[in-house]
Design a protein around this motif. Structure first.
Motif, PDB file in Angstrom:
ATOM      1  N   PRO A  80       0.695  -1.254  -0.265  1.00 58.74           N
ATOM      2  CA  PRO A  80       0.245  -0.036  -0.010  1.00 58.74           C
ATOM      3  C   PRO A  80       0.613   1.264  -0.068  1.00 58.74           C
ATOM      4  N   LYS A  81       0.454   2.150  -0.500  1.00 61.42           N
ATOM      5  CA  LYS A  81       0.795   3.549  -1.152  1.00 61.42           C
ATOM      6  C   LYS A  81       0.339   4.576  -0.094  1.00 61.42           C
ATOM      7  N   ALA A  82      -1.074   4.451   0.297  1.00 66.83           N
ATOM      8  CA  ALA A  82      -1.654   5.082   1.629  1.00 66.83           C
ATOM      9  C   ALA A  82      -2.427   4.924   2.006  1.00 66.83           C
ATOM     10  N   ALA A  83      -2.498   5.367   3.473  1.00 64.78           N
ATOM     11  CA  ALA A  83      -3.798   4.664   4.521  1.00 64.78           C
ATOM     12  C   ALA A  83      -3.068   4.854   5.744  1.00 64.78           C
ATOM     13  N   PHE A  84      -4.012   3.032   6.142  1.00 66.19           N
ATOM     14  CA  PHE A  84      -2.647   2.274   7.033  1.00 66.19           C
ATOM     15  C   PHE A  84      -3.702   1.009   6.733  1.00 66.19           C
ATOM     16  N   TYR A  85      -4.204   0.874   5.610  1.00 66.74           N
ATOM     17  CA  TYR A  85      -4.574  -0.629   6.066  1.00 66.74           C
ATOM     18  C   TYR A  85      -3.415  -1.977   4.654  1.00 66.74           C
ATOM     19  N   VAL A  86      -3.767  -3.395   4.799  1.00 63.96           N
ATOM     20  CA  VAL A  86      -3.435  -3.720   3.732  1.00 63.96           C
ATOM     21  C   VAL A  86      -4.164  -5.359   3.682  1.00 63.96           C
ATOM     22  N   PHE A  87      -4.500  -5.672   2.063  1.00 59.56           N
ATOM     23  CA  PHE A  87      -5.379  -6.539   1.374  1.00 59.56           C
ATOM     24  C   PHE A  87      -4.682  -7.291   0.672  1.00 59.56           C
ATOM     25  N   PRO A  88      -4.297  -8.207   1.942  1.00 59.79           N
ATOM     26  CA  PRO A  88      -3.541  -9.429   1.391  1.00 59.79           C
ATOM     27  C   PRO A  88      -4.577 -10.657  -0.034  1.00 59.79           C
ATOM     28  N   LYS A  89      -4.082 -11.368  -0.355  1.00 54.82           N
ATOM     29  CA  LYS A  89      -4.749 -12.892  -0.921  1.00 54.82           C
ATOM     30  C   LYS A  89      -4.233 -14.418  -0.343  1.00 54.82           C
ATOM     31  N   LEU A  90      -4.969 -14.653  -0.602  1.00 53.09           N
ATOM     32  CA  LEU A  90      -4.572 -16.531  -0.202  1.00 53.09           C
ATOM     33  C   LEU A  90      -4.541 -17.511  -1.580  1.00 53.09           C
ATOM     34  N   ASP A  91      -3.371 -18.291  -1.896  1.00 51.26           N
ATOM     35  CA  ASP A  91      -3.348 -18.777  -2.677  1.00 51.26           C
ATOM     36  C   ASP A  91      -5.002 -19.930  -3.252  1.00 51.26           C
ATOM     37  N   PRO A  92      -5.678 -20.229  -3.746  1.00 49.99           N
ATOM     38  CA  PRO A  92      -6.965 -20.678  -3.989  1.00 49.99           C
ATOM     39  C   PRO A  92      -6.991 -21.953  -4.241  1.00 49.99           C
ATOM     40  N   ASN A  93      -5.282 -21.965  -4.930  1.00 50.12           N
ATOM     41  CA  ASN A  93      -4.376 -23.468  -4.989  1.00 50.12           C
ATOM     42  C   ASN A  93      -4.855 -23.693  -3.494  1.00 50.12           C
ATOM     43  N   LYS A  94      -3.897 -23.758  -3.071  1.00 44.78           N
ATOM     44  CA  LYS A  94      -3.268 -24.067  -1.553  1.00 44.78           C
ATOM     45  C   LYS A  94      -4.600 -24.263  -0.669  1.00 44.78           C
ATOM     46  N   PHE A  95      -5.995 -23.340  -0.316  1.00 46.67           N
ATOM     47  CA  PHE A  95      -6.178 -22.876   0.552  1.00 46.67           C
ATOM     48  C   PHE A  95      -7.555 -22.911   0.294  1.00 46.67           C
ATOM     49  N   ILE A 133     -10.141 -21.368  -0.242  1.00 48.10           N
ATOM     50  CA  ILE A 133     -11.278 -20.447   0.650  1.00 48.10           C
ATOM     51  C   ILE A 133     -11.930 -20.127  -0.285  1.00 48.10           C
ATOM     52  N   THR A 134     -13.676 -21.049   0.211  1.00 43.95           N
ATOM     53  CA  THR A 134     -14.829 -20.323  -0.835  1.00 43.95           C
ATOM     54  C   THR A 134     -15.270 -19.329   0.470  1.00 43.95           C
ATOM     55  N   ASP A 135     -15.614 -19.609   1.343  1.00 49.36           N
ATOM     56  CA  ASP A 135     -16.182 -18.133   1.597  1.00 49.36           C
ATOM     57  C   ASP A 135     -15.346 -17.863   3.059  1.00 49.36           C
ATOM     58  N   ASP A 136     -15.263 -16.606   2.532  1.00 48.41           N
ATOM     59  CA  ASP A 136     -14.297 -15.139   3.291  1.00 48.41           C
ATOM     60  C   ASP A 136     -14.799 -15.078   4.673  1.00 48.41           C
ATOM     61  N   THR A 137     -15.936 -15.450   5.194  1.00 45.03           N
ATOM     62  CA  THR A 137     -16.055 -15.125   6.440  1.00 45.03           C
ATOM     63  C   THR A 137     -16.255 -16.802   7.131  1.00 45.03           C
ATOM     64  N   GLN A 138     -15.962 -17.345   6.748  1.00 44.16           N
ATOM     65  CA  GLN A 138     -16.000 -18.647   7.657  1.00 44.16           C
ATOM     66  C   GLN A 138     -14.092 -18.555   8.207  1.00 44.16           C
ATOM     67  N   PHE A 139     -13.516 -18.352   6.258  1.00 38.47           N
ATOM     68  CA  PHE A 139     -11.936 -18.013   6.823  1.00 38.47           C
ATOM     69  C   PHE A 139     -12.342 -17.223   8.292  1.00 38.47           C
ATOM     70  N   GLN A 140     -12.704 -15.868   8.265  1.00 34.39           N
ATOM     71  CA  GLN A 140     -12.276 -15.088   9.655  1.00 34.39           C
ATOM     72  C   GLN A 140     -12.915 -15.556  10.642  1.00 34.39           C
ATOM     73  N   LEU A 141     -14.302 -15.836  10.620  1.00 39.57           N
ATOM     74  CA  LEU A 141     -14.584 -16.855  12.121  1.00 39.57           C
ATOM     75  C   LEU A 141     -13.131 -17.917  12.388  1.00 39.57           C
ATOM     76  N   TYR A 168      -1.573 -25.071   8.534  1.00 39.76           N
ATOM     77  CA  TYR A 168      -2.615 -25.953   8.098  1.00 39.76           C
ATOM     78  C   TYR A 168      -4.347 -26.097   7.783  1.00 39.76           C
ATOM     79  N   TYR A 169      -4.591 -24.615   7.486  1.00 41.26           N
ATOM     80  CA  TYR A 169      -6.160 -24.308   7.277  1.00 41.26           C
ATOM     81  C   TYR A 169      -6.358 -24.951   5.959  1.00 41.26           C
ATOM     82  N   ARG A 170      -7.059 -25.217   5.530  1.00 39.55           N
ATOM     83  CA  ARG A 170      -7.662 -25.179   4.542  1.00 39.55           C
ATOM     84  C   ARG A 170      -9.061 -26.037   4.465  1.00 39.55           C
TER      85      ARG A 170
END
Length: 488
Positions: free
Chosen positions: A412-427, A429-437, A485-487
């Motif tokens: 990021p070049k500004a503010a104070f946030y970063v927005f990373p991505k998880l490799d779909p082939n590795k993890f 992820i089909t449900d972001d909310t479930q990952f968060q919980l 270990y998370y998948r």
């Protein structure tokens, strides 16, 4: 049976005035193990509870197990149902409105904290809890004026505040802004809602970035409009995809929203991209709405350009404030500046004025410090230069995330946030909310999933890098271990 049970469970909860989080708290108080995901599955009809859980629910909701499962006589609760208290539901206008920055996962985190569990919170951009202090002269200025700010101000705001804002706009090159074109509000959030209510007719379409700050989408929807999301391109450092933006314009499109610097990605839009957006607005005669609350939190010797400075012939509304730059999010002071060809929006300006008059005025003590804050020493500059706290923490978080297997991230070049991505082939992820919980319950770390920013591709999340480096390091250690270990 699942359908009958879930329907009666919801009815019994409504009768008692209980939400899911309330049942979870009752269970915890009675030492009954009941997870949020379990309860959600019961309410949705996906699963049935075990006998011991059914007994607890029956007791907590003051109904019989037989009625709850639908196995009892139909007449068993006829009198109760006939004499049930009238219940009140939320407005249907809220059916498609969400704000997941403060959502169910935060409720769960608060419940866990009540149980004595320490949560590492990387979810909300609130500087004060992380040791960022308001400049002393700003605090002293408010304290000295408290007695003078007990009454209402002009609905637009104090003269001194609007004068300072007008001069700030002049320094930013925003054209044709007068004192009467400036309205103060209780933060930018308040003013987004005010302007949308004044501007949006049922069926109007507003172009909004994806990912976005979700309040924009929520307020447009609540006002009866439709937020049409144009894509920001991760491969181009999260800059707006101008071709996609252009393709989304229809005869119903009224305005384009830009968030620059961007929340949640931290992207900073260069002049060339802003010029292209202006051309689209010019071609289709659209209003430009620019959220610039992070304009003073720019790093790497980059320059923030206000898009209104490039569009003197268009009707523009610029949103800004002091919550982030002066670390006073709780004081709630923001503003809008109307600029450009105001002849195009005379009736809309009258509507904004009506809405402003209806709420009488914004927080007057907070207005009283605008002149000092904008005209005095800008302590925020020390945070974003090399060696500054925000800059150092940005670099630390970016480097740690970039080093994690299966994680990709744009700096990021500004503010104070970063927005990373998880490799779909590795993890997978089909449900972001479930990952968060799952991350919250397993590692006690709270983040916001990409879905919360109207980003529909799973596997993204936002981290706030305001906590001190030691706390960030602890949180990132936990995330790194979790990802080994998370998948899904």
């Amino acid at each position: 049976m699942n359908t009958v049970f879930s329907e009666r469970l919801r009815r019994a909860m409504e009768r008692q005035g209980l939400k899911q989080v309330d049942l979870l708290q009752i269970a915890a108080a009675n030492s009954k193990k009941l997870g949020k995901s379990q309860l959600s599955q019961y309410v949705s009809g996906k699963t049935m509870p075990r006998p011991d859980t059914l007994a607890f629910l029956s007791q907590a909701l003051d109904v019989s197990e037989a009625w709850l499962t639908g196995t009892g006589e139909p007449q068993q609760h006829t009198q109760w149902e006939a004499n049930a208290m009238r219940t009140f539901k939320k407005s249907s206008k809220l059916d498609h409105v969400s704000y997941d920055v403060r959502g169910p996962a935060l409720d769960e985190a608060m419940r866990m904290e009540e149980d004595g569990i320490h949560i590492l919170k990387l979810n909300i951009g609130n500087p004060a809890p992380f040791g960022f202090r308001t400049p002393d002269e700003v605090v002293q200025d408010m304290a000295s004026q408290l007695r003078k700010t007990e009454g209402y101000s002009d609905s637009r705001g104090l003269f001194s505040a609007r004068k300072a804002i007008m001069q700030y706009d002049q320094l930013k090159g925003i054209p044709n802004v007068t004192m009467s074109d400036i309205y103060t509000g209780n933060g930018v959030s308040d003013l987004i809602n005010l302007v949308m209510q004044a501007m949006v007719e049922t069926g109007d379409e507003i172009l909004v970035p994806s990912p976005d700050y979700p309040l924009w989408t929520a307020c447009i929807t609540l006002a009866g409009g439709k937020a049409v999301h144009y894509l920001c391109d991760e491969q181009a450092d999260w800059l707006p995809d101008v071709d996609d933006m252009r393709s989304k314009v229809t005869s119903n499109t009224k305005a384009i929203v830009i968030i620059n610097p961007n929340n949640p990605t931290g992207a900073l839009y260069p002049r060339e991209v802003l010029q292209e957006i202006v051309e689209i607005a010019r071609e289709h005669q659209l209003i430009i709405l620019s959220d610039e609350i992070y304009d003073r939190l720019v790093m790497d010797d980059e320059e923030h350009v206000s898009i209104a400075s490039l569009a003197p012939d268009l009707f523009c509304i610029t949103f800004n404030g002091l919550s982030k730059s002066h670390m006073i999010a709780g004081w709630r002071i923001g503003w809008i500046s109307i600029s450009g060809n105001k002849r195009l929006g005379r009736d809309l300006m009258e509507g904004i004025n009506v809405m402003s008059n209806m709420r009488l005025c914004s927080n007057v003590p907070a207005q009283s410090i605008v002149q000092t804050a904008l005209g005095g020493h800008q302590s925020v500059k020390g945070y974003v230069v090399p060696g500054g706290r925000v800059r150092n923490q940005r670099d630390f978080v970016y480097e740690r995330l970039a080093a994690m297997d299966g994680v990709s991230v744009v700096k990021p070049k500004a503010a104070f946030y970063v927005f990373p991505k998880l490799d779909p082939n590795k993890f997978h992820i089909t449900d972001d909310t479930q990952f968060q919980l799952d991350l919250l319950q397993d590692k006690r770390v709270l983040i916001v999933p990409g879905k919360g920013f109207n980003w529909n591709t799973p596997g993204y999340f936002r981290i706030v890098f305001l906590p001190r480096r030691a706390i960030l390091g602890e949180a990132l250690d936990k995330i790194s271990d979790f990802l080994t270990y998370y998948r899904q």
